[in-house]
Motif scaffolding. Structure first.
Motif, PDB file in Angstrom:
ATOM      1  N   ARG A  30    -106.592 -15.791  -9.960  1.00 36.43           N
ATOM      2  CA  ARG A  30    -105.647 -15.924  -8.847  1.00 36.43           C
ATOM      3  C   ARG A  30    -104.494 -14.945  -9.010  1.00 36.43           C
ATOM      4  O   ARG A  30    -104.015 -14.369  -8.037  1.00 36.43           O
ATOM      5  N   ILE A  79    -105.670 -11.514  -7.967  1.00 35.64           N
ATOM      6  CA  ILE A  79    -105.811 -11.438  -6.502  1.00 35.64           C
ATOM      7  C   ILE A  79    -104.432 -11.345  -5.850  1.00 35.64           C
ATOM      8  O   ILE A  79    -104.216 -10.549  -4.927  1.00 35.64           O
ATOM      9  N   SER A 117    -103.369  -8.217  -3.565  1.00 33.83           N
ATOM     10  CA  SER A 117    -103.109  -8.337  -2.127  1.00 33.83           C
ATOM     11  C   SER A 117    -101.633  -8.142  -1.801  1.00 33.83           C
ATOM     12  O   SER A 117    -101.303  -7.811  -0.665  1.00 33.83           O
TER      13      SER A 117
END
Lengths: 258, 276
Positions: free
Chosen positions: A20, A23, A27
């Protein structure tokens, strides 16, 4: 059996947490920046993350420089080597104490504040409401904070080393009577730009990346309750401090061991 | 579904199933939300009414089923399309979710500044119009921390209508409000819907308020829709579960007691344990 299950759960949590975090970082950071909207946000964060950390950095830097000079002098004078006080202080600060201590202070001052701020925005549904307004909170909230810290910390570390050397000058030269010319000239001949200054800057860039990544991830991923936020804030400080010290060892080994 | 079938539907949910961990929240439910009406979703707390709003807003994805918003299936949209669709919906969060570092004025101007290229003059006019609609034009320079709970929710409502959305999702708009601000919010929801032709979805468990403003009501309990109809039809519904909910009875199909072993056995076991 129970312990095995516990261990397995911890491992899965760790790995999925890492996933996580990666990511989140990708992003938040990989997109075309919007200069018109992004710049004011970045400047605002540079102020609250960077400028507001200046005081603690300057005060700590001064005292650490003074202590270094005091301790160094009492040892060096025994060998009649007090002329080496300048380079000793400068090398300790530029190679180690500047990047490491300012990263630790930064994690405590700015990292924890960021985690708490982002966590609170999550708990009060501000992040959700951004999403529902079709505004990506990763770009709007996370990215400017990350970049602000990433830019600030190396500069703060440089300031830390600088005021540390000045503090050492006050103690070593003005108080203990080391010759000022010797202090500076020996320092100049002993400190190498690439080896000492540049490596110190590289260290603080790595630390900035790690501290900010942990801070924004912990805030964004926290459980949106008051306990969740307090736990996230604590673990930001603990984890980033430990990781900074660990990475410092690795980097030192890579940079300074032949 | 009587007289609504002929009308246009803005949101249609078909065979939606959603689980969180091992817990099933929705088991194959279908409902539709007609354009320009106030549709209420009622049910006991903790059954995932807010989850339904988040599903419609695309913040979470269902396990299966369709969620159509203006004909687009929300769970299958790409990120860019989803963000485009969200520009025509907005959500009023239970806490208001105002940005704490901005004034009331800037909070309302925020979505306009983000999504349009309008000049500050025009933005100011729009913000004042929205604040006038919720009766808080005089509060434009306050900070969110200076607002009462009811005022914060009205400011949040002004922000939610800043870009004139087609759909507003209200998450427990009446929860924790005193009678006066409750009355204000009830009136606002109804009048915004009538005046602007907004489609409203109100998630709530405040029965009298919902009955007074909703055009159509769905009652959700036990992972299913247990009843739906106009407020009149709901009042006359014969299902005991619906009646228990509408009348607020403590015991009924939803038992007063959380599942537990027999009371008598448990007490006896405790005293037996003490003696040993």
């Amino acid at each position: 059996m129970q312990q095995l299950r516990f261990l397995g759960k911890k491992t899965i949590d760790l790995i999925s947490g890492l996933g996580r975090a990666v990511i989140l970082l990708i992003s938040a950071l990989i997109h075309v920046p919007n200069i018109r909207k992004g710049t004011p946000l970045l400047i605002q964060q540079l102020y609250s993350v960077g400028v507001l950390s200046l005081l603690i950095i300057v005060v700590s830097g001064t005292f650490i420089g003074m202590v270094l000079a005091l301790q160094g002098y009492t040892i060096l004078v025994g060998y009649g080597a007090e002329a080496s006080l300048g380079p000793m202080v400068a090398l300790s600060l530029l190679r180690e104490l500047g990047p490491v201590v300012s990263a630790l202070l930064f994690a405590g001052r700015a990292g924890s504040a960021l985690t708490a701020e982002i966590g609170l925005m999550k708990a009060t549904e501000q992040l959700s409401s951004l999403e529902m307004m079709a505004i990506d909170p990763l770009r709007r909230v996370i990215a400017p904070r990350f970049w602000a810290g990433f830019i600030s910390l190396p500069l703060l570390a440089a300031i830390f080393s600088m005021v540390g050397i000045l503090g050492a000058h006050v103690v070593g030269v003005d108080w203990l009577g080391v010759d000022s010319g010797t202090f500076w000239s020996v320092m100049q001949s002993q400190v190498d730009f690439n080896k000492d200054i540049l490596n110190g800057i590289i260290k603080s860039i790595v630390f900035a990346f790690v501290v900010m990544w942990i801070a924004v991830y912990k805030g964004y991923d926290c459980e949106p309750t008051s306990e969740g936020i307090s736990r996230a804030t604590t673990s930001t400080v603990v984890q980033s401090s430990l990781l900074v010290l660990f990475l410092d060892f690795i980097l030192t080994a890579l940079m300074f061991v032949k | 579904m009587t007289n609504f079938e002929s009308e246009a539907q803005l949101v249609e949910i078909e065979n939606l199933t959603f689980t969180r961990g091992d817990r099933v929240i929705y088991d194959d439910i279908s409902l539709s939300i007609p354009k320009g009406k106030v549709t209420a979703i009622m049910g006991p707390s903790g059954i995932g009414k807010t989850t339904l709003l988040r599903l419609i807003g695309g913040q979470i994805k269902p396990d299966s089923g369709k969620i159509l918003f203006a004909g687009k299936n929300i769970p299958l949209l790409s990120r860019a399309d989803l963000y485009e669709a969200r520009k025509s919906m907005s959500m009023l969060f239970q806490s208001g979710a105002l940005f704490s570092e901005m004034s009331v004025y800037d909070n309302i101007a925020f979505p306009i500044r983000e999504h349009t290229q309008l000049s500050e003059d025009i933005i100011e006019k729009i913000v004042l119009m929205k604040l006038e609609a919720v009766g808080l034009r005089g509060a434009r320079n306050l900070q969110p921390s200076e607002l009462s709970g009811g005022m914060a929710r009205r400011v949040a409502l002004a922000r939610a209508i800043a870009l004139d959305p087609e759909l507003i999702l209200y998450d427990e708009p009446f929860a924790g409000q005193d009678p006066i601000s409750m009355g204000v919010i009830v009136r606002l929801i109804r009048s915004l819907s009538d005046a602007l032709g907004l489609t409203s979805v109100v998630v709530s468990h405040d029965v009298p308020e919902v009955m007074s403003i909703a055009d159509y009501i769905y009652i959700v309990a036990e992972k299913k829709i247990i009843g739906h109809g106009t407020p009149e039809q709901i009042r006359l519904d014969t299902s005991p579960l619906v009646q228990q909910f509408v009348k607020g009875e403590a015991d009924g199909p939803v038992p007063f007691h959380y599942e537990a072993p027999a009371y008598r056995d448990e007490l006896i076991n405790i005293s037996a344990g003490d003696i040993n």
